[in-house]
Design a protein around this motif. Sequence first.
Motif, PDB file in Angstrom:
ATOM      1  N   GLU A 298       0.768  -1.259  -0.006  1.00  0.00           N
ATOM      2  CA  GLU A 298      -0.094   0.103  -0.015  1.00  0.00           C
ATOM      3  C   GLU A 298       1.021   1.285   0.027  1.00  0.00           C
ATOM      4  OE1 GLU A 298      -3.194   2.370   0.177  1.00  0.00           O
ATOM      5  OE2 GLU A 298      -3.243   0.406  -0.390  1.00  0.00           O
ATOM      6  N   MET A 299       2.021   0.981   0.934  1.00  0.00           N
ATOM      7  CA  MET A 299       2.776   2.608   0.895  1.00  0.00           C
ATOM      8  C   MET A 299       3.448   2.931  -0.356  1.00  0.00           C
ATOM      9  SD  MET A 299       2.038   3.702   3.747  1.00  0.00           S
ATOM     10  CE  MET A 299       0.420   3.108   3.462  1.00  0.00           C
TER      11      MET A 299
ATOM     12  N   VAL B 269       0.934   4.148  -8.532  1.00  0.00           N
ATOM     13  CA  VAL B 269       0.533   2.985  -9.422  1.00  0.00           C
ATOM     14  C   VAL B 269      -0.784   2.374  -8.525  1.00  0.00           C
ATOM     15  CG1 VAL B 269       2.912   2.695 -10.044  1.00  0.00           C
ATOM     16  CG2 VAL B 269       2.237   1.449  -8.280  1.00  0.00           C
ATOM     17  N   GLY B 270      -1.362   1.544  -9.521  1.00  0.00           N
ATOM     18  CA  GLY B 270      -2.537   1.056  -8.969  1.00  0.00           C
ATOM     19  C   GLY B 270      -2.204   0.029  -7.784  1.00  0.00           C
ATOM     20  N   ARG B 271      -3.269   0.156  -6.895  1.00  0.00           N
ATOM     21  CA  ARG B 271      -2.914  -0.653  -5.505  1.00  0.00           C
ATOM     22  C   ARG B 271      -4.007  -1.777  -5.487  1.00  0.00           C
ATOM     23  NH1 ARG B 271      -7.339   0.584  -2.715  1.00  0.00           N
ATOM     24  NH2 ARG B 271      -6.200   0.066  -0.793  1.00  0.00           N
TER      25      ARG B 271
ATOM     26  N   LEU C  63      -6.895  -8.840   8.730  1.00  0.00           N
ATOM     27  CA  LEU C  63      -7.953  -8.037   8.829  1.00  0.00           C
ATOM     28  C   LEU C  63      -8.164  -6.753   9.123  1.00  0.00           C
ATOM     29  CD1 LEU C  63     -11.160  -8.403   7.926  1.00  0.00           C
ATOM     30  CD2 LEU C  63     -11.468  -9.501  10.319  1.00  0.00           C
ATOM     31  N   PRO C  64      -7.574  -6.340  10.178  1.00  0.00           N
ATOM     32  CA  PRO C  64      -7.442  -4.797  10.641  1.00  0.00           C
ATOM     33  C   PRO C  64      -6.683  -4.273   9.489  1.00  0.00           C
ATOM     34  CG  PRO C  64      -6.951  -6.048  12.556  1.00  0.00           C
ATOM     35  CD  PRO C  64      -6.958  -7.062  11.354  1.00  0.00           C
ATOM     36  N   ALA C  65      -5.469  -4.763   9.014  1.00  0.00           N
ATOM     37  CA  ALA C  65      -4.755  -4.024   7.726  1.00  0.00           C
ATOM     38  C   ALA C  65      -5.832  -3.841   6.428  1.00  0.00           C
ATOM     39  CB  ALA C  65      -3.566  -4.961   7.184  1.00  0.00           C
TER      40      ALA C  65
ATOM     41  N   LEU D  16      -9.223  -2.903   1.711  1.00  0.00           N
ATOM     42  CA  LEU D  16      -9.175  -4.183   0.844  1.00  0.00           C
ATOM     43  C   LEU D  16     -10.287  -4.952   1.147  1.00  0.00           C
ATOM     44  CD1 LEU D  16      -5.988  -3.275   0.808  1.00  0.00           C
ATOM     45  CD2 LEU D  16      -5.501  -5.610   0.569  1.00  0.00           C
ATOM     46  N   GLY D  17     -11.057  -5.368   0.018  1.00  0.00           N
ATOM     47  CA  GLY D  17     -12.105  -6.362   0.081  1.00  0.00           C
ATOM     48  C   GLY D  17     -11.699  -7.843   0.376  1.00  0.00           C
ATOM     49  N   LEU D  18     -12.226  -8.256   1.331  1.00  0.00           N
ATOM     50  CA  LEU D  18     -11.753  -9.598   1.700  1.00  0.00           C
ATOM     51  C   LEU D  18     -12.413 -10.662   1.032  1.00  0.00           C
ATOM     52  CD1 LEU D  18      -9.934 -11.613   3.513  1.00  0.00           C
ATOM     53  CD2 LEU D  18     -11.877 -11.269   5.388  1.00  0.00           C
TER      54      LEU D  18
END
Length: 312
Positions: free
Chosen positions: A161-162, A169-171, A191-193, A199-201
């Motif tokens: 992500e960083m 660029v695309g993430r 899950l917290p990240a 982000l969809g899980l």
Amino acid sequence: MQIRNLGGSGLRVSAVGLGCNNFGQRTDLETSRKVIHKAIDLGITLFDTADIYAGMGGSETVLGTVLGDRRKDIVLATKYAKPMATDGTRQGASRRYIMSAVEASLKRLKTDYIDLYQQHEYDALTPMEETLRALDDLVRQGKVRYIGNSNFPAWRIAEAEMLARQMNVGRFVSCQDEYSLVVRGIEKDLLPAAQEYKLGLLPFFPLASGLLTGKYKRGTDAPADTRFAKAPALKDRYATARNEDIVEKLQAFAQERGHTMLELAFSWLAQRPQVASVIAGATRVEQVEQNVKAVGWTLSAEELAEVDRSTK
């Protein structure tokens, strides 16, 4: 069928997805065809496969053969990075490999683009900057619409992500990881990240290889035609004393409320934070129908709390 956004992206997917690892392996072409068309008819839009499924490309080949004009009706997701050769030459997330892997998947799938291209595992031998730049190029070329990851540790998700922000660029928009009522390890860090970075899980193995269907009876041999009977390692992994205790509690919980274990397993996942679509495989049309119906139970806050007490 409920349709949800995949994380913070604009990509929308069905609350139940079809895992395609059985195609070309556990199901023949004609059975696969019936399952695929039934899934689309019932409103499933997310079809999840990988280049390694069913003997190095077998699943993708089946999808490419069967979908035809219905390709436009689905969100087609596949994966790269796991070994496609025994000598170590066709795997990982280098620019060189990604560019060849995507072309091979597009050819097998008989399509011009992949809706969600997922890195199947982290590649410690390739700089993340190189991977993200290559994936961004694929998006700009129109060969890939969105990118995701699978089986990444939480800190690698943060790293990606960083870097994506720094490089412009695309993430990653999704993460695909094992998650179920008896496998809840991702709740600590991953899950917290996913929540922090939107982000969809996409949870896989929602039924713990069948343990959460309730069809296995404690202290008895697994039925001959089941996964536990055919793959004893799976039974050793999931049918632990702890998990069997949990299943007994959950069975009583579901039965008291007029529901099945399958409905509890799917509906609980569908209500978890960040879950966009529950990935479930099927070898028969009847299983697809059961999976679609299984997300219809909305558990109350009190019921969710009781499930938590029973599974932790």
